[in-house]
Write a protein that holds these residues in place. Structure first.
Motif, PDB file in Angstrom:
ATOM      1  N   CYS A 118       0.850  -1.186   0.000  1.00 21.72           N
ATOM      2  CA  CYS A 118       0.000   0.000   0.000  1.00 21.72           C
ATOM      3  C   CYS A 118       0.894   1.247   0.000  1.00 21.72           C
TER       4      CYS A 118
ATOM      5  N   ASP B  49       0.261   4.160   0.797  1.00 23.76           N
ATOM      6  CA  ASP B  49      -0.053   5.079   1.882  1.00 23.76           C
ATOM      7  C   ASP B  49       0.542   4.627   3.210  1.00 23.76           C
ATOM      8  N   CYS B  50       0.203   3.411   3.644  1.00 21.07           N
ATOM      9  CA  CYS B  50       0.645   2.965   4.967  1.00 21.07           C
ATOM     10  C   CYS B  50       1.723   1.880   4.892  1.00 21.07           C
TER      11      CYS B  50
ATOM     12  N   CYS C 205      -6.959   2.431   3.637  1.00 22.02           N
ATOM     13  CA  CYS C 205      -6.541   3.646   2.944  1.00 22.02           C
ATOM     14  C   CYS C 205      -7.441   3.943   1.753  1.00 22.02           C
TER      15      CYS C 205
END
Ligand SMILES: [Zn+2]
Length: 71
Positions: A27, A29-30, A59
């Motif tokens: 991912c 984002d995270c 996310c």
């Protein structure tokens, strides 16, 4: 059947069949691991595996608010 082939050493090749449950990405984002369904990805018109990112469920939730996708 598609598979991934990787040469680990001059004498050892590893081949792994690609199924809809053993393809993952990170991912953006995270950074967690996301299980990717390639069929869904291609269905969505995303065929470039180098530039395509898949967000995890958490996310992608805020990103899906604007669309009508209830998944
Ligand atoms: Zn995430």
């Amino acid at each position: 059947m598609f598979y991934v082939k990787e040469k680990i050493s001059p004498a050892v090749d590893v081949t792994v069949d690609i199924h809809d449950d053993n393809v993952f990405c990170t991912c953006p984002d995270c950074g967690c691991e996301v299980n990717v369904d390639l069929a869904q990805l291609f269905l969505a018109g995303e065929g470039d595996l180098y530039s395509t990112s898949v967000y995890c469920v958490d996310c992608s939730k805020p990103r899906l608010k604007v669309s009508s996708n209830k998944k």
